[in-house]
Design an enzyme around this catalytic site. Structure first.
Site, PDB file in Angstrom:
ATOM      1  N   LYS A 165       0.808  -1.239  -0.135  1.00  0.00           N
ATOM      2  CA  LYS A 165      -0.018   0.127  -0.058  1.00  0.00           C
ATOM      3  C   LYS A 165       0.702   1.200   0.113  1.00  0.00           C
ATOM      4  O   LYS A 165       1.623   1.352   0.728  1.00  0.00           O
ATOM      5  CB  LYS A 165      -0.971  -0.051   1.361  1.00  0.00           C
ATOM      6  N   LYS A 266     -13.098  -7.890  -6.899  1.00  0.00           N
ATOM      7  CA  LYS A 266     -13.595  -8.202  -5.478  1.00  0.00           C
ATOM      8  C   LYS A 266     -14.867  -8.552  -5.402  1.00  0.00           C
ATOM      9  O   LYS A 266     -15.947  -7.759  -5.589  1.00  0.00           O
ATOM     10  CB  LYS A 266     -13.272  -6.550  -4.721  1.00  0.00           C
TER      11      LYS A 266
END
Ligand code: MG
Length: 370
Positions: A165, A266
């Protein structure tokens, strides 16, 4: 196999360590999970899970899943649980939008359909490949050395893929993070730099051009698909889209306009496996590689995502996620697919192949029945 009862459970899933996205913009410590148990008049039982990654990550809301199910439950009672596309249509008519609400219902129905057909979820979704799926760790944002410590921890667990991230207002720090991690990347290790929508167009073009010599892939560098399209025109790094990939229409546009090289599907975000497998098909038809991941959750959510991943040919399948490895609570101890040698592998068992330990879920917070 008509649906006669829907039981809804709520469970807090604490993370073993606090987690920061996008340079500290978003912090998470506990996930609000919803588990759904569907019982049929034939005695079959199916399980689903819906667990958003908090309320601030993407438009999804833990309590909203339970409220949404309350809204649609009455029209589901009496439907044949094996008719997943018909159930999908009815849910979309009864409650337009809110895909994350419908995902656990879709999962539980497909669990039952698989059991009834004697097929595992991957076979029900088109056919399994025997290879396991590489697990991507999820590396919280922080100083470069801190992030390498997290990667090292996952390496010791056998992981050879990492979703790192980055993304924040300090773009020079982001450039240092990326160069530091690439300098320490092992041969064959797969690293995805996930920006979680944090950069403006200007910030994205500066960072991506500054590290263009590395050939690394960036995920969701900006908020919208339009932003990403604009950034793509002035950069050369491969791009993955996940958070703004919500519908089949989004995937068609991304493919047609050449906006991304990778699709991050997702399951909870797109509204379940039934919708996700169509997105899979469009991606493969256009030479777009795929990650399949839960938005978060227990081993049930990991198994759902890894089941779809296992239907994707090896050359298109980049990875999945084992969120369970980040939790302090396990609702299915000793059950379900677990990370082994950095992979998840779905066994050839009918349906989902396992169920949670109900004694660990507590009493249902809602029951809908005929
Ligand atoms: Mg992502």
């Amino acid at each position: 196999m008509k649906i006669k009862k829907i039981s809804v459970y709520q469970k807090d899933l604490p993370l073993s360590e606090p987690y920061w996205l996008s340079g500290g913009r978003l912090k998470f410590e506990v996930l609000d999970a919803t588990f759904v148990k569907i019982e049929t008049d034939s005695g079959h039982i199916g399980w689903g899970e819906g667990t958003p990654w908090g309320n601030t990550y993407v438009p999804a809301h833990g309590p909203g899943i339970r409220a949404g199910i309350e809204t649609i439950a009455s029209v589901l009672i009496g439907m044949d649980s094996r008719q997943n596309e018909r159930i999908e249509y009815v849910m979309d008519k009864e409650l337009p939008g809110h895909p994350y609400v419908k995902s656990p219902i879709d999962m539980a129905c497909l669990d039952i359909a698989g059991q009834a057909a004697g097929l595992s979820l991957p076979d029900l979704l088109g056919g399994r490949y025997e290879t396991g799926t590489r697990i991507m760790s999820s590396v919280s944002s922080g100083p470069p050395d801190y992030m390498m410590e997290i990667i090292e921890k996952y390496r010791k667990m056998g992981y050879c893929g990492h979703s790192v991230k980055v993304g924040g207002s300090d773009i020079e720090l982001d450039i240092r993070r990326i160069r530091h991690i690439e300098e320490n990347r092992l041969e064959g290790e797969r690293i995805l730099y996930d920006v979680n929508r944090a950069w403006t167009r200007r910030e994205a073009s500066i960072v991506m051009n500054a590290v263009s010599d590395l050939g690394v892939t960036f995920e969701q560098p900006c908020e919208t698909t339009d932003d990403i399209k604009a950034v793509r025109a002035v950069t050369t790094s491969p791009i993955s889209v996940d958070e703004s990939l919500v519908s089949l229409n989004d995937m068609v546009r991304i493919a047609h306009e050449g906006i991304a090289d990778v699709a991050g599907i997702k399951i909870n975000r797109v509204g379940g496996l039934t919708k996700a497998k169509r997105i899979r098909d469009v991606a493969i038809a256009h030479g777009i590689q795929i990650y399949v991941m839960a938005t978060g959750g227990s081993v049930l959510a990991d198994a759902e995502a890894a089941s779809l991943a296992q239907t994707i040919p090896d050359e298109f399948r980049l990875g999945c996620w084992a969120c369970q490895d980040m939790l302090t609570v396990d609702v299915a101890p000793g059950r379900g697919p677990r990370s082994q040698h950095g992979e998840l592998r779905i066994p050839d068992l009918p349906g989902l192949g396992f169920s949670p330990d109900e004694s660990l879920l507590g009493k249902p917070v809602a029951v809908y029945a005929a």
